[in-house]
Design a protein around this motif. Sequence first.
Motif, PDB file in Angstrom:
ATOM      1  N   LYS A  54       0.441  -1.518   0.329  1.00 13.36           N
ATOM      2  CA  LYS A  54      -0.116  -0.184   0.320  1.00 13.36           C
ATOM      3  C   LYS A  54       0.596   1.030  -0.084  1.00 13.36           C
ATOM      4  N   PRO A  55       0.332   2.546   0.097  1.00 15.21           N
ATOM      5  CA  PRO A  55       1.128   3.614  -0.304  1.00 15.21           C
ATOM      6  C   PRO A  55       1.361   3.875   0.722  1.00 15.21           C
ATOM      7  N   ALA A  56       3.222   4.981   1.139  1.00 17.11           N
ATOM      8  CA  ALA A  56       3.497   4.781   1.928  1.00 17.11           C
ATOM      9  C   ALA A  56       4.223   6.042   1.869  1.00 17.11           C
ATOM     10  N   VAL A  57       4.692   7.276   2.507  1.00 19.99           N
ATOM     11  CA  VAL A  57       5.438   8.559   1.862  1.00 19.99           C
ATOM     12  C   VAL A  57       5.215   9.355   3.474  1.00 19.99           C
ATOM     13  N   ASN A  58       6.700  10.214   3.113  1.00 19.48           N
ATOM     14  CA  ASN A  58       6.431  11.019   3.713  1.00 19.48           C
ATOM     15  C   ASN A  58       7.581  12.379   3.595  1.00 19.48           C
ATOM     16  N   TYR A  59       7.212  13.108   4.168  1.00 18.77           N
ATOM     17  CA  TYR A  59       7.687  14.095   3.777  1.00 18.77           C
ATOM     18  C   TYR A  59       7.889  16.225   4.352  1.00 18.77           C
ATOM     19  N   ARG A 141       9.477   6.669   1.068  1.00 21.41           N
ATOM     20  CA  ARG A 141       8.354   5.451   1.390  1.00 21.41           C
ATOM     21  C   ARG A 141       8.832   5.268   2.961  1.00 21.41           C
ATOM     22  N   GLU A 142       7.890   5.695   3.812  1.00 19.14           N
ATOM     23  CA  GLU A 142       8.284   5.338   5.118  1.00 19.14           C
ATOM     24  C   GLU A 142       7.275   4.555   5.207  1.00 19.14           C
ATOM     25  N   GLN A 143       7.260   3.388   5.613  1.00 16.67           N
ATOM     26  CA  GLN A 143       5.923   1.915   6.290  1.00 16.67           C
ATOM     27  C   GLN A 143       6.545   1.662   7.843  1.00 16.67           C
ATOM     28  N   VAL A 144       5.822   1.458   8.477  1.00 17.05           N
ATOM     29  CA  VAL A 144       5.559   1.372   9.877  1.00 17.05           C
ATOM     30  C   VAL A 144       5.453   0.696  10.439  1.00 17.05           C
ATOM     31  N   ARG A 145       5.837  -1.037  11.475  1.00 11.21           N
ATOM     32  CA  ARG A 145       5.285  -1.703  12.155  1.00 11.21           C
ATOM     33  C   ARG A 145       5.120  -1.324  13.416  1.00 11.21           C
ATOM     34  N   VAL A 146       3.405  -1.722  13.628  1.00 11.48           N
ATOM     35  CA  VAL A 146       3.220  -1.651  15.132  1.00 11.48           C
ATOM     36  C   VAL A 146       3.375  -2.062  15.748  1.00 11.48           C
ATOM     37  N   SER A 147       3.842  -2.918  17.196  1.00 10.18           N
ATOM     38  CA  SER A 147       3.444  -3.748  17.715  1.00 10.18           C
ATOM     39  C   SER A 147       2.553  -4.551  18.495  1.00 10.18           C
ATOM     40  N   LYS A 148       2.168  -5.548  18.586  1.00  9.45           N
ATOM     41  CA  LYS A 148       0.985  -6.198  19.393  1.00  9.45           C
ATOM     42  C   LYS A 148       0.829  -5.588  20.808  1.00  9.45           C
ATOM     43  N   GLU A 149       1.728  -5.239  21.512  1.00 14.80           N
ATOM     44  CA  GLU A 149       2.126  -4.854  22.803  1.00 14.80           C
ATOM     45  C   GLU A 149       1.735  -3.327  22.589  1.00 14.80           C
ATOM     46  N   ALA A 150       2.710  -2.404  21.877  1.00 11.33           N
ATOM     47  CA  ALA A 150       2.483  -1.528  21.586  1.00 11.33           C
ATOM     48  C   ALA A 150       0.631  -1.158  20.892  1.00 11.33           C
ATOM     49  N   ALA A 151      -0.322  -2.188  20.375  1.00 13.72           N
ATOM     50  CA  ALA A 151      -1.210  -1.499  20.160  1.00 13.72           C
ATOM     51  C   ALA A 151      -2.314  -2.253  20.739  1.00 13.72           C
ATOM     52  N   ARG A 152      -1.965  -3.158  21.926  1.00 10.97           N
ATOM     53  CA  ARG A 152      -2.461  -3.426  23.214  1.00 10.97           C
ATOM     54  C   ARG A 152      -2.693  -2.076  24.278  1.00 10.97           C
ATOM     55  N   LYS A 153      -1.905  -1.706  24.129  1.00  2.15           N
ATOM     56  CA  LYS A 153      -1.548  -0.003  25.741  1.00  2.15           C
ATOM     57  C   LYS A 153      -2.373   1.368  24.662  1.00  2.15           C
ATOM     58  N   GLY A 154      -2.301   1.016  23.451  1.00  2.00           N
ATOM     59  CA  GLY A 154      -3.625   2.419  23.174  1.00  2.00           C
ATOM     60  C   GLY A 154      -2.384   3.214  22.577  1.00  2.00           C
ATOM     61  N   ILE A 155      -1.453   3.067  21.640  1.00  2.00           N
ATOM     62  CA  ILE A 155      -0.796   3.860  21.068  1.00  2.00           C
ATOM     63  C   ILE A 155      -1.996   4.699  20.335  1.00  2.00           C
ATOM     64  N   THR A 156      -1.047   6.121  19.741  1.00  2.00           N
ATOM     65  CA  THR A 156      -2.121   6.837  19.236  1.00  2.00           C
ATOM     66  C   THR A 156      -0.999   7.208  17.690  1.00  2.00           C
ATOM     67  N   PHE A 157      -1.524   8.493  17.352  1.00  5.41           N
ATOM     68  CA  PHE A 157      -0.733   9.542  16.768  1.00  5.41           C
ATOM     69  C   PHE A 157      -0.147  10.505  17.239  1.00  5.41           C
ATOM     70  N   GLU A 158      -1.646  10.694  18.093  1.00  7.81           N
ATOM     71  CA  GLU A 158      -1.272  12.080  19.090  1.00  7.81           C
ATOM     72  C   GLU A 158      -0.515  12.069  19.720  1.00  7.81           C
ATOM     73  N   GLN A 159      -0.021  11.044  20.677  1.00 10.75           N
ATOM     74  CA  GLN A 159       1.162  10.624  21.369  1.00 10.75           C
ATOM     75  C   GLN A 159       2.512  10.788  20.194  1.00 10.75           C
ATOM     76  N   VAL A 160       2.562   9.700  19.747  1.00 10.92           N
ATOM     77  CA  VAL A 160       3.489   9.575  18.410  1.00 10.92           C
ATOM     78  C   VAL A 160       4.442  10.767  17.611  1.00 10.92           C
ATOM     79  N   GLY A 161       2.856  11.976  17.461  1.00  8.99           N
ATOM     80  CA  GLY A 161       2.998  13.233  17.057  1.00  8.99           C
ATOM     81  C   GLY A 161       3.514  14.116  17.934  1.00  8.99           C
ATOM     82  N   ASN A 162       3.563  14.127  18.671  1.00  5.13           N
ATOM     83  CA  ASN A 162       3.962  14.833  20.621  1.00  5.13           C
ATOM     84  C   ASN A 162       4.790  14.357  20.561  1.00  5.13           C
ATOM     85  N   SER A 163       5.413  13.122  20.607  1.00  6.34           N
ATOM     86  CA  SER A 163       6.786  13.154  20.635  1.00  6.34           C
ATOM     87  C   SER A 163       8.165  13.448  19.198  1.00  6.34           C
ATOM     88  N   TYR A 164       7.316  13.498  18.194  1.00  2.00           N
ATOM     89  CA  TYR A 164       8.145  14.111  16.908  1.00  2.00           C
ATOM     90  C   TYR A 164       8.202  15.793  16.737  1.00  2.00           C
TER      91      TYR A 164
END
Length: 246
Positions: A54-59, A141-164
């Motif tokens: 599937k498409p994956a892009v970043n800039y 391309r920027e492809q991201v693999r999300v772990s089952k543990e992170a998904a189970r703990k409720g990771i969100t783009f808000e949290q990842v975006g704050n980190s960036y």
Amino acid sequence: MELYNSIIEKIDGLLGSSEPKRYEYNPNRCWEDVGGNQLVMMKEAAYELGGDNKPAVNYACVTSTEGFADKDEILVYGRDLNRINGSVPFARIVIIKVGDLSGENEEDTEPLFRAIQDIDFVKYHVYPKGYMIRSSSDSFREQVRVSKEAARKGITFEQVGNSYIKQFKKNPDVKAVKMIFVTADDPDYAEMKKDAKKVRDITKTLSKILEGMSTDCHTCNLKDICDEVEGLKELHFGKEKKEFKG
């Protein structure tokens, strides 16, 4: 600092029909950072952003113009990380507002180029736990693999975006950051990829100008991008004029 403005002006028209979720920047709501590269094996993965071809892009685009990124915020178009259960298309676009990056005069490209390099380097220093980033500068391309543990703990783009944003804001030149995450099906990912290449070409041209590239436009392989982007030729020939004067 308007070299990327024509690209920024297009972004809203590429993001599809969905209304984004918006979050204000909160440095206290970052996802845990592991401080270095991590490996998430397929057997440990919940899903992939940009997986299954599937498409994956970043800039990232830098600007000093008012109105493009006047506050720190995170926008999410499509499903958030805690609502995804399979491979989806993905884009991560960043608009970064900066202060005055000119040097002693308008023809001085070195401070501008160095600042852009420092800002771009941030993407290699964000390591959200269970969020393994694989990027290719050649294919944008920027492809991201999300772990089952992170998904189970409720990771969100808000949290990842704050980190960036927290990392970007360590640079004193950065005044505001707009992080855009896209997982919807209808955005124009193909056009985003073209714009990612254009961003790369503009930055590459700045590097060549700094190195003292020829001012013979007929022999230059970057002529097309100089013709297209307002301000690049002025920077190029302005630097040449300055060097000629000594």
